[in-house]
Design a protein around this motif. Structure first.
Motif, PDB file in Angstrom:
ATOM      1  N   TYR A 267      76.720   9.236  58.267  1.00 26.56           N
ATOM      2  CA  TYR A 267      77.141   8.098  57.445  1.00 26.56           C
ATOM      3  C   TYR A 267      77.154   6.828  58.300  1.00 26.56           C
ATOM      4  CZ  TYR A 267      79.735   5.146  54.249  1.00 26.56           C
ATOM      5  OH  TYR A 267      80.111   4.113  53.424  1.00 26.56           O
ATOM      6  N   ARG A 268      76.267   5.881  57.979  1.00 26.70           N
ATOM      7  CA  ARG A 268      76.095   4.661  58.774  1.00 26.70           C
ATOM      8  C   ARG A 268      76.612   3.413  58.079  1.00 26.70           C
ATOM      9  NH1 ARG A 268      71.720   7.987  59.857  1.00 26.70           N
ATOM     10  NH2 ARG A 268      71.106   8.151  62.056  1.00 26.70           N
ATOM     11  N   LYS A 270      79.837   1.333  55.667  1.00 25.48           N
ATOM     12  CA  LYS A 270      81.245   1.014  55.915  1.00 25.48           C
ATOM     13  C   LYS A 270      82.123   1.170  54.678  1.00 25.48           C
ATOM     14  CE  LYS A 270      80.151  -2.253  59.623  1.00 25.48           C
ATOM     15  NZ  LYS A 270      80.466  -1.283  60.670  1.00 25.48           N
ATOM     16  N   LYS A 274      87.066   4.425  58.150  1.00 25.21           N
ATOM     17  CA  LYS A 274      86.483   4.424  59.490  1.00 25.21           C
ATOM     18  C   LYS A 274      86.304   5.822  60.068  1.00 25.21           C
ATOM     19  CE  LYS A 274      86.896   2.145  63.973  1.00 25.21           C
ATOM     20  NZ  LYS A 274      87.678   1.175  64.798  1.00 25.21           N
ATOM     21  N   TYR A 276      85.165   8.341  58.831  1.00 27.40           N
ATOM     22  CA  TYR A 276      83.920   8.955  58.392  1.00 27.40           C
ATOM     23  C   TYR A 276      82.678   8.278  58.976  1.00 27.40           C
ATOM     24  CZ  TYR A 276      86.985  10.998  54.836  1.00 27.40           C
ATOM     25  OH  TYR A 276      87.992  11.671  54.184  1.00 27.40           O
ATOM     26  N   HIS A 277      82.856   7.150  59.649  1.00 27.71           N
ATOM     27  CA  HIS A 277      81.706   6.418  60.165  1.00 27.71           C
ATOM     28  C   HIS A 277      81.002   7.236  61.242  1.00 27.71           C
ATOM     29  CE1 HIS A 277      83.533   2.288  58.850  1.00 27.71           C
ATOM     30  NE2 HIS A 277      83.415   3.154  57.865  1.00 27.71           N
ATOM     31  N   ASN A 278      79.693   7.319  61.131  1.00 34.56           N
ATOM     32  CA  ASN A 278      78.823   8.048  62.069  1.00 34.56           C
ATOM     33  C   ASN A 278      79.095   9.549  62.099  1.00 34.56           C
ATOM     34  OD1 ASN A 278      77.593   5.634  62.764  1.00 34.56           O
ATOM     35  ND2 ASN A 278      78.912   5.291  64.533  1.00 34.56           N
ATOM     36  N   GLY A 336      76.987   1.168  49.990  1.00 38.41           N
ATOM     37  CA  GLY A 336      77.749   1.983  50.932  1.00 38.41           C
ATOM     38  C   GLY A 336      78.284   3.271  50.355  1.00 38.41           C
TER      39      GLY A 336
END
Length: 367
Positions: A267-268, A270, A274, A276-278, A336
């Motif tokens: 997941y790239r 926003k 946060k 879950y980011h990357n 997103g």
């Protein structure tokens, strides 16, 4: 119209409704329906969601111009193709596999009503006289990566079956990147170091709990991942003996047997919180050859220092042991949110984050 699910949903079952469970704070809606056996999805520069299919032979484009989270217009990009399940988008063009060919539909988002005649940019894939799976994505190096599944439950098939290849579409040069793979229906590159990660489905008919499905990481070009000689980390295949000189790369993480991992992405965006980011998300298409149902969910894998430390359910399509959908492909929209194809009901779901709220009972149904 379709109603919305948010929070941890309680059991709801009606004649034309479906029960989906999502983690608290998330919402999910049906973005589009009636898409047949919806397989891989891809997102265009303007937010168009393209959907490939298997048996129906169609590629569809979905447009949500006012960004309200529900498709307004749909267009048939192609029909009567041979298993166009694998699609990819890059720089204005949509790429579609049909039989042994890769087709390019140029300037596609400007020509959804009347697509240009497709250009054949590659025509050396195995033909579909044997049924096998294909998925493709463009890599960080600009090449088109294609996974080609093995055309069997367990067999020692010839290349390029059971491998991931990279194609330079300018020159036509092809390179085998990884081999020893049964069915890699999802792959993506880590945002941290651009290493290729991919799922692999274990063989059937070894019981309910063997062998494990796999999450793999490619550390260097040319690695072999064990099929058909070894499954998971250490389950030996009785029909085939591993060659003495063959070095096998063990999976990074073992999933339960028969969850059938397919779509995969880091997941790239926003829109999600946060944490879950990357992180890595997997669509588990669900068990076929098992006495009780497993899978039928979207999970996220918490990765720290290139190691998977936990697996967590984000969204479940099991309603009291009965599957109401089979998630297949994952993609991140321009908003997103996460878009999820369903090859059982022919839906595309939109999963998004909202402020946490109390658990509530709602249903998704159509009039």
């Amino acid at each position: 119209m379709f109603s919305l699910l948010t929070g941890c949903i309680g059991l709801v079952q009606a004649s034309n409704s479906m029960h989906i469970t999502v983690t608290k704070g998330f919402g999910v809606s049906i973005y589009a329906s009636d898409l047949g056996d919806a397989k891989q999805i891809a997102v265009g520069d303007q937010g168009t969601i393209f959907v490939g299919s298997g048996k129906s032979g169609k590629v569809t484009a979905l447009v949500n111009a006012n960004q309200d989270g529900r498709v307004e217009r749909r267009y048939t990009i192609a029909k009567n193709l041979k298993y166009p399940e694998a699609i990819a988008y890059q720089q204005g063009s949509l790429y579609v596999i049909s039989d042994s060919r890769i087709l390019q539909y140029r300037d596609i988002e400007r020509r959804l009503r009347r697509p240009l005649r497709p250009k054949v940019v590659y025509d050396n894939l195995p033909e579909m006289d044997k049924r096998y799976t294909r998925v493709m994505h463009f890599g960080p190096d600009g090449r088109l990566y294609v996974s080609l599944g093995s055309p069997c439950n367990v067999c020692d098939s010839d290349a390029p079956f059971g491998s991931i290849i990279a194609i330079n579409l300018r020159t036509g040069n092809t390179e085998q990147i990884a081999s020893g793979i049964r069915s890699a229906k999802g792959f993506d590159w880590s945002p941290d170091d651009e290493h290729l990660w991919f799922v692999d489905s274990g063989r059937d008919w070894m019981g309910d709990n063997l062998p494990a499905d796999e999450i793999n990481r490619l550390d260097h070009k040319g690695q072999h991942f064990g099929f058909p000689y070894v499954h998971g980390k250490d389950v030996k295949e009785p029909a085939y003996k591993q060659p003495v000189n063959l070095s096998v790369k063990a999976p990074e993480y073992e999933l339960p047997a028969h969850v059938e991992p397919v779509g995969m992405l880091f997941y790239r965006a926003k829109q999600l919180p946060k944490k879950y980011h990357n992180q890595l998300f997997i669509a588990e298409n669900g068990s076929r050859h098992r006495s009780s149902k497993v899978g039928y969910q979207v999970v996220w894998l918490n990765i720290e220092n290139n190691k998977v430390v936990s697996r967590n359910t984000l969204m479940s399509f099991l309603d009291g042991g009965f599957p109401v959908a089979r998630p297949y492909s994952l993609a991140i929209g321009k908003d997103g949110a996460m878009y999820i194809s369903d090859d059982l009901k022919g839906n595309i779901y939109r999963l998004f984050y909202k402020d946490p709220m109390p658990a509530q009972q709602q249903e998704v149904k159509h009039d």
